[in-house]
Design a protein around this motif. Structure first.
Motif, PDB file in Angstrom:
ATOM      1  N   ILE A   1       0.827  -0.862   0.102  1.00 19.09           N
ATOM      2  CA  ILE A   1      -0.160  -0.085   0.061  1.00 19.09           C
ATOM      3  C   ILE A   1       0.965   1.212  -0.087  1.00 19.09           C
ATOM      4  O   ILE A   1       1.776   1.037   0.451  1.00 19.09           O
ATOM      5  CB  ILE A   1      -1.105  -0.107   1.091  1.00 19.09           C
ATOM      6  CG1 ILE A   1      -2.045   1.177   1.103  1.00 19.09           C
ATOM      7  CG2 ILE A   1       0.066   0.121   2.514  1.00 19.09           C
ATOM      8  CD1 ILE A   1      -3.017   1.220   2.120  1.00 19.09           C
TER       9      ILE A   1
ATOM     10  N   ASN B   1      -0.077  -8.446  -0.988  1.00 18.15           N
ATOM     11  CA  ASN B   1       0.417  -9.009  -2.243  1.00 18.15           C
ATOM     12  C   ASN B   1       0.963 -10.329  -1.884  1.00 18.15           C
ATOM     13  O   ASN B   1       1.606 -11.166  -2.905  1.00 18.15           O
ATOM     14  CB  ASN B   1       1.490  -7.958  -3.026  1.00 18.15           C
ATOM     15  CG  ASN B   1       2.842  -7.535  -1.942  1.00 18.15           C
ATOM     16  OD1 ASN B   1       3.087  -8.309  -1.033  1.00 18.15           O
ATOM     17  ND2 ASN B   1       3.323  -6.492  -2.238  1.00 18.15           N
TER      18      ASN B   1
ATOM     19  N   SER C   1      -4.432   3.057  -8.847  1.00  9.67           N
ATOM     20  CA  SER C   1      -4.639   2.321  -8.073  1.00  9.67           C
ATOM     21  C   SER C   1      -5.970   2.182  -7.339  1.00  9.67           C
ATOM     22  O   SER C   1      -6.606   1.134  -6.881  1.00  9.67           O
ATOM     23  CB  SER C   1      -3.467   2.061  -6.964  1.00  9.67           C
ATOM     24  OG  SER C   1      -3.662   0.886  -5.883  1.00  9.67           O
TER      25      SER C   1
ATOM     26  N   ASN D   1      -7.789  -2.736  -4.285  1.00 13.31           N
ATOM     27  CA  ASN D   1      -6.639  -1.831  -3.590  1.00 13.31           C
ATOM     28  C   ASN D   1      -7.445  -0.659  -2.826  1.00 13.31           C
ATOM     29  O   ASN D   1      -6.695  -0.427  -1.883  1.00 13.31           O
ATOM     30  CB  ASN D   1      -5.893  -1.164  -4.838  1.00 13.31           C
ATOM     31  CG  ASN D   1      -5.182  -2.152  -5.645  1.00 13.31           C
ATOM     32  OD1 ASN D   1      -4.857  -3.098  -5.178  1.00 13.31           O
ATOM     33  ND2 ASN D   1      -4.922  -1.828  -6.759  1.00 13.31           N
TER      34      ASN D   1
ATOM     35  N   ARG E   1      -7.690  -1.999   0.623  1.00 14.54           N
ATOM     36  CA  ARG E   1      -6.502  -1.826   1.572  1.00 14.54           C
ATOM     37  C   ARG E   1      -6.438  -0.570   2.237  1.00 14.54           C
ATOM     38  O   ARG E   1      -5.981  -0.518   3.546  1.00 14.54           O
ATOM     39  CB  ARG E   1      -5.458  -2.118   0.743  1.00 14.54           C
ATOM     40  CG  ARG E   1      -5.481  -3.445  -0.145  1.00 14.54           C
ATOM     41  CD  ARG E   1      -4.124  -3.633  -1.078  1.00 14.54           C
ATOM     42  NE  ARG E   1      -3.966  -4.832  -1.603  1.00 14.54           N
ATOM     43  CZ  ARG E   1      -3.176  -5.322  -2.562  1.00 14.54           C
ATOM     44  NH1 ARG E   1      -1.990  -4.425  -2.716  1.00 14.54           N
ATOM     45  NH2 ARG E   1      -3.160  -6.396  -3.339  1.00 14.54           N
TER      46      ARG E   1
END
Length: 237
Positions: free
Chosen positions: A58, A89, A213, A219, A222
């Motif tokens: 992130i 990830n 992103s 994403n 996150r």
């Protein structure tokens, strides 16, 4: 001689017609051209940045008057690495990319000049602010730690999400419906290294971007989880 003069006149007329065409084309297409050029620059910058750094889980952004040294940056990053909810990830480690911009308002620059008795490099601060603004437009991050005047700008532009929409309630450190004062959070008190950042720094969560992103739901989620982890951190003591 006359032939040379005639040839020169023809060249001038041809150049004149070309310039008129160019001027007319620019008049009708300058907006889309400038927008396209801007987007190309942003994409190139972001692609370079993404390729030149570690594979982050992130990205967080700090923008304000305090300039962190490389050592201080790593120390601050280590705190956020620890707080990060998970290894998103799945590369075996939690890693937060912390992008910083050394930005000051005109008032802050004037105060700096008065205190040090010399002129500040306004071109440098202007460039830092432009890079900060471009990153926002690029949509590569949603969790921002910013100086109060930058936070006010984000809020006035309608870019910030309401805290209740993200957390379900207003935290004790909230300064309004949208931002949290870093100096009033438990994480700031517990991790002394975070006190390298000004206590009036405001933490906020931006809305998803149209590109980048943050435009992708996975994403962006996150960022929501990371923002919540920072704001809701409770000291173990």
């Amino acid at each position: 001689m006359d032939h040379d003069k005639l040839s020169g006149d023809t060249d001038i007329k041809q150049k004149s017609r070309f310039l008129k065409w160019l001027d007319n084309w620019w008049y009708h297409n300058k907006t889309i051209t400038l927008i396209s050029l801007f987007l190309i620059i942003v994409i190139v910058i972001c692609t370079f940045q993404m390729c030149s750094r570690e594979n982050e889980d992130i990205t967080l952004v700090y923008s304000g008057p305090w300039l962190l040294t490389s050592t201080e940056l790593e120390d601050v990053r280590s705190v956020f690495n620890f707080v990060l909810p998970q290894d998103y990830n799945r590369d075996g480690k939690k890693y937060v990319e912390l992008v910083t911009f050394h930005v000051m308002s005109e008032e802050q620059i004037s105060e700096w000049e008065s205190g040090f008795g010399q002129a500040a490099d306004r071109k440098y601060y202007s460039s830092q602010y432009e890079s900060y603004s471009n990153l926002i437009l690029a949509g590569e991050s949603s969790v921002y730690l910013v100086d109060p005047w930058l936070y006010d700008n984000l809020r006035e532009q309608g870019r910030v999400r309401k805290l209740t929409d993200v957390l379900g309630t207003l935290p004790d450190a909230a300064i309004d419906e949208y931002g949290v004062r870093l100096g009033d959070t438990d994480i700031y008190s517990y991790y002394k290294v975070l006190q390298l950042l000004p206590e009036d720094t405001v933490i906020c969560l931006l809305k998803p971007g149209l590109i980048g992103s943050s435009s992708r739901e996975e994403n962006y989620q996150r960022s929501v989880e990371m923002f919540s982890a920072i704001v809701n951190f409770k000291s173990p003591e």
